[in-house]
Scaffold this motif. Structure first.
Motif, mmCIF file in Angstrom:
data_model
loop_
_atom_site.group_PDB
_atom_site.id
_atom_site.type_symbol
_atom_site.label_atom_id
_atom_site.label_comp_id
_atom_site.label_asym_id
_atom_site.label_seq_id
_atom_site.Cartn_x
_atom_site.Cartn_y
_atom_site.Cartn_z
ATOM 1 N N ASN A 102 -5.804 -21.590 14.754
ATOM 2 C CA ASN A 102 -6.254 -22.984 15.723
ATOM 3 C C ASN A 102 -7.307 -23.197 15.379
ATOM 4 O O ASN A 102 -8.271 -22.629 14.790
ATOM 5 C CB ASN A 102 -6.201 -21.662 16.935
ATOM 6 C CG ASN A 102 -5.376 -21.073 17.146
ATOM 7 O OD1 ASN A 102 -4.022 -21.749 18.087
ATOM 8 N ND2 ASN A 102 -4.769 -19.625 17.733
ATOM 9 N N MET A 103 -7.201 -24.232 15.576
ATOM 10 C CA MET A 103 -8.890 -25.353 15.733
ATOM 11 C C MET A 103 -9.223 -25.524 16.151
ATOM 12 O O MET A 103 -8.332 -26.260 18.076
ATOM 13 C CB MET A 103 -8.216 -26.715 14.911
ATOM 14 C CG MET A 103 -7.993 -26.495 13.192
ATOM 15 S SD MET A 103 -9.686 -25.944 12.445
ATOM 16 C CE MET A 103 -10.276 -28.000 12.272
ATOM 17 N N TYR A 104 -10.267 -25.359 16.520
ATOM 18 C CA TYR A 104 -10.728 -26.450 18.025
ATOM 19 C C TYR A 104 -11.846 -27.659 17.782
ATOM 20 O O TYR A 104 -12.997 -26.930 16.615
ATOM 21 C CB TYR A 104 -11.853 -24.837 18.899
ATOM 22 C CG TYR A 104 -11.176 -24.037 19.480
ATOM 23 C CD1 TYR A 104 -10.816 -22.730 17.974
ATOM 24 C CD2 TYR A 104 -9.700 -23.922 20.309
ATOM 25 C CE1 TYR A 104 -9.509 -21.327 19.059
ATOM 26 C CE2 TYR A 104 -9.044 -23.151 20.528
ATOM 27 C CZ TYR A 104 -9.311 -21.987 19.673
ATOM 28 O OH TYR A 104 -8.052 -20.773 19.942
ATOM 29 N N TRP A 105 -12.340 -28.172 18.354
ATOM 30 C CA TRP A 105 -13.051 -29.207 17.936
ATOM 31 C C TRP A 105 -13.713 -29.272 19.371
ATOM 32 O O TRP A 105 -13.912 -29.177 20.103
ATOM 33 C CB TRP A 105 -12.577 -30.692 18.134
ATOM 34 C CG TRP A 105 -11.344 -30.688 17.473
ATOM 35 C CD1 TRP A 105 -9.923 -30.044 17.598
ATOM 36 C CD2 TRP A 105 -11.170 -31.142 16.025
ATOM 37 N NE1 TRP A 105 -8.865 -30.217 15.925
ATOM 38 C CE2 TRP A 105 -9.862 -30.794 14.998
ATOM 39 C CE3 TRP A 105 -12.604 -31.695 14.827
ATOM 40 C CZ2 TRP A 105 -10.065 -31.094 14.041
ATOM 41 C CZ3 TRP A 105 -12.507 -31.622 13.740
ATOM 42 C CH2 TRP A 105 -10.831 -31.416 12.810
ATOM 43 N N GLY A 106 -15.581 -30.197 19.053
ATOM 44 C CA GLY A 106 -16.497 -30.219 20.321
ATOM 45 C C GLY A 106 -16.049 -31.953 20.135
ATOM 46 O O GLY A 106 -15.232 -32.697 19.722
ATOM 47 N N GLN A 107 -16.809 -32.850 21.079
ATOM 48 C CA GLN A 107 -16.319 -33.752 21.718
ATOM 49 C C GLN A 107 -17.037 -35.015 20.145
ATOM 50 O O GLN A 107 -16.900 -36.301 20.483
ATOM 51 C CB GLN A 107 -17.010 -33.864 22.885
ATOM 52 C CG GLN A 107 -18.644 -34.366 23.362
ATOM 53 C CD GLN A 107 -19.428 -33.007 22.843
ATOM 54 O OE1 GLN A 107 -19.322 -32.216 22.518
ATOM 55 N NE2 GLN A 107 -20.948 -33.804 22.693
ATOM 56 N N GLY A 108 -17.406 -34.494 19.836
ATOM 57 C CA GLY A 108 -18.241 -35.989 18.485
ATOM 58 C C GLY A 108 -19.325 -35.816 19.717
ATOM 59 O O GLY A 108 -20.221 -36.271 20.062
ATOM 60 N N THR A 109 -20.048 -36.492 18.093
ATOM 61 C CA THR A 109 -21.982 -36.593 18.175
ATOM 62 C C THR A 109 -21.960 -38.585 16.776
ATOM 63 O O THR A 109 -21.763 -38.232 15.884
ATOM 64 C CB THR A 109 -22.961 -35.934 17.627
ATOM 65 O OG1 THR A 109 -23.881 -36.233 17.818
ATOM 66 C CG2 THR A 109 -22.914 -35.622 16.080
ATOM 67 N N GLN A 110 -22.221 -39.136 17.951
ATOM 68 C CA GLN A 110 -22.453 -40.567 16.647
ATOM 69 C C GLN A 110 -23.432 -40.648 16.150
ATOM 70 O O GLN A 110 -24.753 -40.406 16.822
ATOM 71 C CB GLN A 110 -22.894 -41.980 17.795
ATOM 72 C CG GLN A 110 -22.614 -42.815 16.992
ATOM 73 C CD GLN A 110 -22.126 -43.496 16.465
ATOM 74 O OE1 GLN A 110 -20.166 -43.423 16.678
ATOM 75 N NE2 GLN A 110 -21.745 -44.088 15.010
ATOM 76 N N VAL A 111 -23.515 -40.899 14.704
ATOM 77 C CA VAL A 111 -24.747 -41.212 14.202
ATOM 78 C C VAL A 111 -24.606 -42.337 13.194
ATOM 79 O O VAL A 111 -23.551 -42.787 12.765
ATOM 80 C CB VAL A 111 -24.379 -39.960 12.521
ATOM 81 C CG1 VAL A 111 -25.561 -40.312 11.579
ATOM 82 C CG2 VAL A 111 -25.040 -38.779 13.288
ATOM 83 N N THR A 112 -25.907 -43.197 13.668
ATOM 84 C CA THR A 112 -25.715 -44.529 12.990
ATOM 85 C C THR A 112 -27.098 -44.500 11.937
ATOM 86 O O THR A 112 -28.140 -43.961 12.121
ATOM 87 C CB THR A 112 -26.018 -45.939 14.324
ATOM 88 O OG1 THR A 112 -25.070 -45.344 14.541
ATOM 89 C CG2 THR A 112 -26.075 -46.981 13.290
ATOM 90 N N VAL A 113 -26.405 -44.934 10.043
ATOM 91 C CA VAL A 113 -27.455 -45.043 9.819
ATOM 92 C C VAL A 113 -27.662 -46.164 9.494
ATOM 93 O O VAL A 113 -27.200 -47.290 9.178
ATOM 94 C CB VAL A 113 -27.197 -44.233 8.179
ATOM 95 C CG1 VAL A 113 -28.492 -44.376 7.155
ATOM 96 C CG2 VAL A 113 -27.058 -43.142 8.602
ATOM 97 N N SER A 114 -28.860 -47.261 9.772
ATOM 98 C CA SER A 114 -28.950 -48.977 9.765
ATOM 99 C C SER A 114 -30.589 -49.634 9.946
ATOM 100 O O SER A 114 -31.054 -48.449 10.700
ATOM 101 C CB SER A 114 -28.133 -49.370 10.334
ATOM 102 O OG SER A 114 -28.702 -50.449 10.679
ATOM 103 N N SER A 115 -31.249 -50.004 8.604
ATOM 104 C CA SER A 115 -32.099 -50.704 9.202
ATOM 105 C C SER A 115 -32.308 -51.669 10.291
ATOM 106 O O SER A 115 -33.805 -52.076 10.291
ATOM 107 C CB SER A 115 -32.002 -51.147 8.010
ATOM 108 O OG SER A 115 -32.169 -52.127 7.421
#
Length: 115
Positions: A102-115
């Motif tokens: 069985n696979m369980y997932w989190g809700q997701g978190t945004q990672v943004t790499v930008s200058s």
């Protein structure tokens, strides 16, 4: 049921670092694998790193040498330490737990790499 809660995403400049964390709760047994996927805009979700209950790790080639996955079995947590971040690391990062097929997932978190 298993619940996963992630934290630690955000905006970082190229070359910077971030640490993602994920805490699992619910019906968790001793043998399970945890890890992280990411999903960039317009792309399929991709496995980034994984760690077994015995501590064996695996990484996608694009992050080897830059990312480190770790876990605390007593607390049912997994972390992803991301160093030397690149713009192409920008994505939503999802924690997962796989247990007895069985696979369980989190809700997701945004990672943004930008200058």
């Amino acid at each position: 049921q298993v619940q996963l809660v992630e934290s630690g995403g955000g905006l970082v400049q190229p070359g910077g670092s971030l640490r993602l964390s994920c805490a699992a709760s619910g019906s968790i047994f001793s043998i399970y694998t945890m890890g992280w996927y990411h999903e960039a805009p317009g792309k399929q979700r991709e496995l980034v790193a994984t760690i077994t209950n015995r501590g064996s790790t695996d990484y996608v080639d694009s992050v080897k040498g830059r990312f480190t996955i770790s876990r605390d079995n007593a607390k049912n947590t997994v972390s992803l330490h991301m160093n030397r971040l690149k713009p192409e690391d920008t994505a939503v990062y999802y924690c997962y737990l796989r247990q007895y097929g069985n696979m369980y997932w989190g809700q997701g978190t945004q990672v943004t790499v930008s200058s």
